[in-house]
Design a protein around this motif. Structure first.
Motif, PDB file in Angstrom:
ATOM      1  N   GLU A  37       0.830  -1.199   0.000  1.00 38.72           N
ATOM      2  CA  GLU A  37       0.000   0.000   0.000  1.00 38.72           C
ATOM      3  C   GLU A  37       0.869   1.254   0.000  1.00 38.72           C
ATOM      4  O   GLU A  37       0.572   2.238  -0.696  1.00 38.72           O
ATOM      5  N   GLN A  38       1.952   1.224   0.770  1.00 35.47           N
ATOM      6  CA  GLN A  38       2.867   2.369   0.803  1.00 35.47           C
ATOM      7  C   GLN A  38       3.550   2.569  -0.549  1.00 35.47           C
ATOM      8  O   GLN A  38       3.766   3.706  -0.982  1.00 35.47           O
ATOM      9  N   LYS A  39       3.849   1.453  -1.215  1.00 35.38           N
ATOM     10  CA  LYS A  39       4.472   1.549  -2.531  1.00 35.38           C
ATOM     11  C   LYS A  39       3.536   2.228  -3.523  1.00 35.38           C
ATOM     12  O   LYS A  39       3.956   3.116  -4.287  1.00 35.38           O
TER      13      LYS A  39
ATOM     14  N   GLU B 211       4.180   5.842  -5.344  1.00 36.51           N
ATOM     15  CA  GLU B 211       4.132   5.972  -6.806  1.00 36.51           C
ATOM     16  C   GLU B 211       3.131   7.052  -7.221  1.00 36.51           C
ATOM     17  O   GLU B 211       3.374   7.826  -8.152  1.00 36.51           O
ATOM     18  N   GLY B 212       1.987   7.119  -6.506  1.00 34.59           N
ATOM     19  CA  GLY B 212       0.986   8.135  -6.813  1.00 34.59           C
ATOM     20  C   GLY B 212       1.497   9.533  -6.521  1.00 34.59           C
ATOM     21  O   GLY B 212       1.302  10.459  -7.325  1.00 34.59           O
ATOM     22  N   LEU B 213       2.169   9.705  -5.374  1.00 40.08           N
ATOM     23  CA  LEU B 213       2.739  11.003  -5.031  1.00 40.08           C
ATOM     24  C   LEU B 213       3.837  11.411  -6.013  1.00 40.08           C
ATOM     25  O   LEU B 213       3.968  12.598  -6.359  1.00 40.08           O
ATOM     26  N   LYS B 214       4.599  10.432  -6.449  1.00 44.85           N
ATOM     27  CA  LYS B 214       5.671  10.715  -7.415  1.00 44.85           C
ATOM     28  C   LYS B 214       5.093  11.267  -8.720  1.00 44.85           C
ATOM     29  O   LYS B 214       5.628  12.222  -9.312  1.00 44.85           O
ATOM     30  N   LYS B 215       3.988  10.686  -9.181  1.00 47.68           N
ATOM     31  CA  LYS B 215       3.361  11.157 -10.417  1.00 47.68           C
ATOM     32  C   LYS B 215       2.872  12.598 -10.270  1.00 47.68           C
ATOM     33  O   LYS B 215       3.034  13.423 -11.186  1.00 47.68           O
ATOM     34  N   VAL B 216       2.280  12.879  -9.087  1.00 48.78           N
ATOM     35  CA  VAL B 216       1.784  14.235  -8.851  1.00 48.78           C
ATOM     36  C   VAL B 216       2.938  15.236  -8.858  1.00 48.78           C
ATOM     37  O   VAL B 216       2.867  16.313  -9.470  1.00 48.78           O
ATOM     38  N   ILE B 217       4.042  14.876  -8.189  1.00 52.42           N
ATOM     39  CA  ILE B 217       5.203  15.770  -8.118  1.00 52.42           C
ATOM     40  C   ILE B 217       5.798  16.001  -9.505  1.00 52.42           C
ATOM     41  O   ILE B 217       6.132  17.128  -9.889  1.00 52.42           O
TER      42      ILE B 217
END
Length: 217
Positions: A191-193, A197-203
């Protein structure tokens, strides 16, 4: 002395009984009994039946009296088929083969204690009073204070020993608990992974030059 050559080599000692061909005892011992061909009693107050090539069969029941504590494991050989099975000692000092069949049990209920119980057990090292052998294990009184079902009691209700074979049941529960913890941790990591990955896309959508967005070469 009864039998051909029974006690033939024994010229000293007293209160000994040797029955059978060449049955005898060590020189100078007393109150010893040797029964069977070539049986040899080596110590005072010892009863020997047969030799190390013989097997003792008791069609009925056997009772063991006495409170002397010694180390070791007692097993019995089942002739058909050849196998070694453990012996169990009842509170009335009756010896018999152990059984796990449900047909001998009543008031059946789950036993759920595991890691918590294991963590409360304290292994010890010690010397046996008889013989002085160095050994390790658990103190029966200590174990009884943690889980009374893990100890053996004598006919007077006094703690006598630890049911070491039952510790496997506790360890089985402990393994199950640890496996459940591992699976829960793996789920959390997954779940953390996904979250990372979702936060990375937003950034990266707002700042493509951020270090986290750069490809590792």
């Amino acid at each position: 002395f009864v039998g051909v050559l029974a006690g033939a080599d024994n010229t000293i000692g007293n209160s000994n009984t040797y029955l059978g061909y060449n049955a005898k005892g060590a020189a100078g011992i007393f109150n010893a009994t040797a029964i069977g061909a070539n049986a040899l009693a080596g110590f005072n107050n010892q009863i020997v039946i047969g030799t190390d090539t013989n097997f003792l069969r008791v069609p009925g029941s056997a009772t063991i009296d006495g409170n002397t504590a010694i180390g070791g494991t007692l097993t019995i050989r089942d002739i058909t088929p050849p196998a070694f099975i453990p012996l169990c000692l009842s509170t009335s000092d009756r010896v018999g083969s152990c059984s796990s069949s449900l047909r001998y049990k009543t008031n059946i209920a789950p036993f759920k204690f595991g890691l918590n119980l294991v963590n409360r057990l304290q292994p010890i090292t010690f010397d046996w009073k008889e013989g002085g052998m160095r050994d390790l294990g658990l103190g029966a009184e200590d174990v009884a204070a943690v889980e009374p079902l893990l100890v053996i009691y004598d006919k007077d209700g006094q703690v006598k020993g630890v049911k070491y074979d039952r510790l496997g049941v506790v360890l089985l529960n402990a393994v199950k608990e640890q496996q459940a913890q591992i699976e829960q941790q793996q789920k959390q990591l997954q779940e953390q992974k996904f979250l990372i990955e979702g936060l990375k896309k937003v950034i990266c959508q707002t700042n493509a030059q951020a270090d986290v967005c750069k490809e590792v070469k």
